[in-house]
Write a protein that holds these residues in place. Sequence first.
Motif, PDB file in Angstrom:
ATOM      1  N   VAL A 187      -5.573  12.100   6.605  1.00 43.81           N
ATOM      2  CA  VAL A 187      -5.399  11.070   5.571  1.00 43.81           C
ATOM      3  C   VAL A 187      -3.978  10.534   5.601  1.00 43.81           C
ATOM      4  N   LEU A 188      -3.013  11.440   5.764  1.00 40.68           N
ATOM      5  CA  LEU A 188      -1.614  11.026   5.815  1.00 40.68           C
ATOM      6  C   LEU A 188      -1.339  10.173   7.053  1.00 40.68           C
ATOM      7  N   ASP A 189      -1.893  10.550   8.185  1.00 38.83           N
ATOM      8  CA  ASP A 189      -1.695   9.758   9.411  1.00 38.83           C
ATOM      9  C   ASP A 189      -2.274   8.351   9.267  1.00 38.83           C
ATOM     10  N   ILE A 190      -3.428   8.235   8.637  1.00 40.03           N
ATOM     11  CA  ILE A 190      -4.026   6.915   8.407  1.00 40.03           C
ATOM     12  C   ILE A 190      -3.116   6.071   7.529  1.00 40.03           C
ATOM     13  N   ALA A 191      -2.592   6.679   6.473  1.00 45.24           N
ATOM     14  CA  ALA A 191      -1.700   5.943   5.567  1.00 45.24           C
ATOM     15  C   ALA A 191      -0.445   5.460   6.289  1.00 45.24           C
ATOM     16  N   MET A 192       0.097   6.285   7.206  1.00 46.52           N
ATOM     17  CA  MET A 192       1.287   5.894   7.951  1.00 46.52           C
ATOM     18  C   MET A 192       1.029   4.649   8.794  1.00 46.52           C
ATOM     19  N   VAL A 193      -0.152   4.587   9.420  1.00 48.54           N
ATOM     20  CA  VAL A 193      -0.471   3.458  10.296  1.00 48.54           C
ATOM     21  C   VAL A 193      -0.782   2.196   9.488  1.00 48.54           C
ATOM     22  N   VAL A 194      -1.470   2.352   8.361  1.00 47.58           N
ATOM     23  CA  VAL A 194      -1.928   1.198   7.580  1.00 47.58           C
ATOM     24  C   VAL A 194      -0.822   0.611   6.706  1.00 47.58           C
ATOM     25  N   MET A 195       0.165   1.427   6.350  1.00 48.15           N
ATOM     26  CA  MET A 195       1.175   0.997   5.374  1.00 48.15           C
ATOM     27  C   MET A 195       1.894  -0.280   5.792  1.00 48.15           C
ATOM     28  N   GLY A 196       2.315  -0.375   7.026  1.00 43.22           N
ATOM     29  CA  GLY A 196       3.035  -1.558   7.493  1.00 43.22           C
ATOM     30  C   GLY A 196       2.217  -2.830   7.394  1.00 43.22           C
ATOM     31  N   PRO A 197       0.991  -2.857   7.962  1.00 45.92           N
ATOM     32  CA  PRO A 197       0.186  -4.084   7.885  1.00 45.92           C
ATOM     33  C   PRO A 197      -0.131  -4.540   6.465  1.00 45.92           C
ATOM     34  N   VAL A 198      -0.496  -3.607   5.568  1.00 47.49           N
ATOM     35  CA  VAL A 198      -0.849  -4.053   4.212  1.00 47.49           C
ATOM     36  C   VAL A 198       0.383  -4.560   3.456  1.00 47.49           C
ATOM     37  N   THR A 199       1.555  -3.977   3.751  1.00 47.03           N
ATOM     38  CA  THR A 199       2.782  -4.476   3.110  1.00 47.03           C
ATOM     39  C   THR A 199       3.117  -5.877   3.614  1.00 47.03           C
TER      40      THR A 199
ATOM     41  N   MET B 266       0.959  -8.065   4.635  1.00 48.97           N
ATOM     42  CA  MET B 266      -0.020  -8.956   4.009  1.00 48.97           C
ATOM     43  C   MET B 266       0.407  -9.328   2.595  1.00 48.97           C
ATOM     44  N   TYR B 267       0.983  -8.366   1.874  1.00 48.59           N
ATOM     45  CA  TYR B 267       1.473  -8.663   0.521  1.00 48.59           C
ATOM     46  C   TYR B 267       2.563  -9.733   0.562  1.00 48.59           C
ATOM     47  N   TRP B 268       3.550  -9.546   1.430  1.00 51.02           N
ATOM     48  CA  TRP B 268       4.664 -10.489   1.486  1.00 51.02           C
ATOM     49  C   TRP B 268       4.235 -11.877   1.965  1.00 51.02           C
ATOM     50  N   LEU B 269       3.155 -11.953   2.714  1.00 53.09           N
ATOM     51  CA  LEU B 269       2.671 -13.235   3.221  1.00 53.09           C
ATOM     52  C   LEU B 269       1.615 -13.867   2.313  1.00 53.09           C
ATOM     53  N   SER B 270       1.331 -13.249   1.180  1.00 53.72           N
ATOM     54  CA  SER B 270       0.308 -13.772   0.262  1.00 53.72           C
ATOM     55  C   SER B 270       0.676 -15.179  -0.192  1.00 53.72           C
ATOM     56  N   PRO B 271      -0.271 -16.136  -0.113  1.00 54.74           N
ATOM     57  CA  PRO B 271       0.051 -17.524  -0.459  1.00 54.74           C
ATOM     58  C   PRO B 271       0.051 -17.807  -1.951  1.00 54.74           C
ATOM     59  N   THR B 272      -0.679 -17.011  -2.733  1.00 51.00           N
ATOM     60  CA  THR B 272      -0.802 -17.267  -4.168  1.00 51.00           C
ATOM     61  C   THR B 272      -0.641 -15.965  -4.948  1.00 51.00           C
ATOM     62  N   LEU B 273      -0.458 -16.091  -6.250  1.00 51.23           N
ATOM     63  CA  LEU B 273      -0.318 -14.907  -7.103  1.00 51.23           C
ATOM     64  C   LEU B 273      -1.575 -14.045  -7.102  1.00 51.23           C
ATOM     65  N   PRO B 274      -2.794 -14.593  -7.227  1.00 53.72           N
ATOM     66  CA  PRO B 274      -3.977 -13.722  -7.185  1.00 53.72           C
ATOM     67  C   PRO B 274      -4.097 -12.929  -5.885  1.00 53.72           C
ATOM     68  N   VAL B 275      -3.802 -13.578  -4.762  1.00 49.07           N
ATOM     69  CA  VAL B 275      -3.857 -12.857  -3.481  1.00 49.07           C
ATOM     70  C   VAL B 275      -2.782 -11.768  -3.445  1.00 49.07           C
ATOM     71  N   ALA B 276      -1.592 -12.101  -3.937  1.00 52.05           N
ATOM     72  CA  ALA B 276      -0.508 -11.118  -3.970  1.00 52.05           C
ATOM     73  C   ALA B 276      -0.870  -9.923  -4.844  1.00 52.05           C
TER      74      ALA B 276
ATOM     75  N   PHE C  61      -2.180  -4.217  -4.957  1.00 47.02           N
ATOM     76  CA  PHE C  61      -3.034  -3.095  -5.343  1.00 47.02           C
ATOM     77  C   PHE C  61      -3.237  -2.146  -4.155  1.00 47.02           C
ATOM     78  N   VAL C  62      -3.512  -2.715  -2.994  1.00 46.96           N
ATOM     79  CA  VAL C  62      -3.724  -1.904  -1.787  1.00 46.96           C
ATOM     80  C   VAL C  62      -2.418  -1.226  -1.372  1.00 46.96           C
ATOM     81  N   VAL C  63      -1.307  -1.967  -1.451  1.00 44.22           N
ATOM     82  CA  VAL C  63       0.002  -1.388  -1.133  1.00 44.22           C
ATOM     83  C   VAL C  63       0.272  -0.168  -2.010  1.00 44.22           C
TER      84      VAL C  63
END
Length: 412
Positions: free
Chosen positions: A295-307, A309-319, A324-326
């Motif tokens: 579970v920890l290894d999965i979180a390490m790999v996924v953390m960068g992409p989901v973060t 995605m947050y910074w590239l969110s075009p609108t407040l609802p998407v952000a 939430f996922v971050v």
Amino acid sequence: MTTASAESLSSFRAFRHREFVAMWLGALVSNVGTWMEVLALGVFVTEMTGRAEWTGGVAALTYLPSLILSPLGGALADRFDRRVYIAVCALAQALLAGVLAALAFNGRLTVEAVAVISFLNGCVHVVSGPGFTALLAGLVPKEDLHSALTLTSAQFNLGRILGPVVAAWGLAMGGVAWVLLANAVSFGAVLLAVAQVKSEAQVARPATQEGFWSQLSAGVRMARGDAVIWGAMLGLFMVAIFISPFIALVPVFALQVLGAGASAASMLISMQGLGALLASGLVGPLSARWGRERVLDIAMVVMGPVTAMYWLSPTLPVAMGTMFVVGAFYLVLIAGLNTRCQERTPRELQGRVSSLAMLLINVGYSFGVWAQGALADRVGVRPTTAGAAVLFLGVVLMVRLRRARGVAVAST
């Protein structure tokens, strides 16, 4: 109770211990106040200066004292009664919060004053953090340690949900002064909680009569001599540099990138807390099913992409959705790495090892949040912060590749 039912409740096992529950609730009230202050001061600094570098720089000052004081805090936490130690630190933090509130009520609150008091508050926070972590570790048996640390992260993030919501309402109704006053009062909950703890006195002092500097050296030797602990600490350091600055830069993202206001910043911070709260309930069953390390290894790999995605969110609802996922993956990552450190450490050294982990986290965060803020003013918020998240993914993949090569060589 069936095995499935036991697994579903495994994340909450630490709640079976009354003293842990008391400390958990006291810390929750205090953290609600802290997150009220974080949002209020972040909005205040952003509005007063209009610069991400200032917002990030002031946040960095809270963690900069780790360079000197973090090992000191760990040694002190292992040397004195941790209950008294934490109570004294809570009183100091309440006093500093009260000074901020007094300045605001008198119309004398400035960015410079916020910076100075943030630095002083950081000094107290750094020396108190290891004691708090070690105290919690001493209130539960070893088999419930992962549950205790996960629930502590959940408590922190529940405060992150409630604090900004209350702060946004307080800013609209009464202004920054009342928000800061509420934070000062909230530290009283920690004092009440500490008064409920009785058993820590049995393990509060070290068994030996080592000198102070010998105690510090013992903690360093323990961490450096255990490859798993040292690897977890370096993981926390990398998270702090590349990922964690999203916490302080929420007001910048909401006000300058999305063109929204304090309420938007409040919603983003709360969504992170909601994600973390959900993860705190799921991480136990998932760890029981797949294994904690997987579970920890999965979180390490996924953390960068989901973060990213947050910074590239075009609108407040998407952000809000990506935040939430971050929040969910961030909790899994921090709780998992901290558990690696604490569960392999003898109880008498837990304060010192915790302080070294905090040193790496806070130094990494101080540098990361200031650097990302300064770079964001020059090349843009999105390219800077999303780029840092991608760099984190690159580091994780590189480490995994080197580890796989090492295993392959060892097996030949």
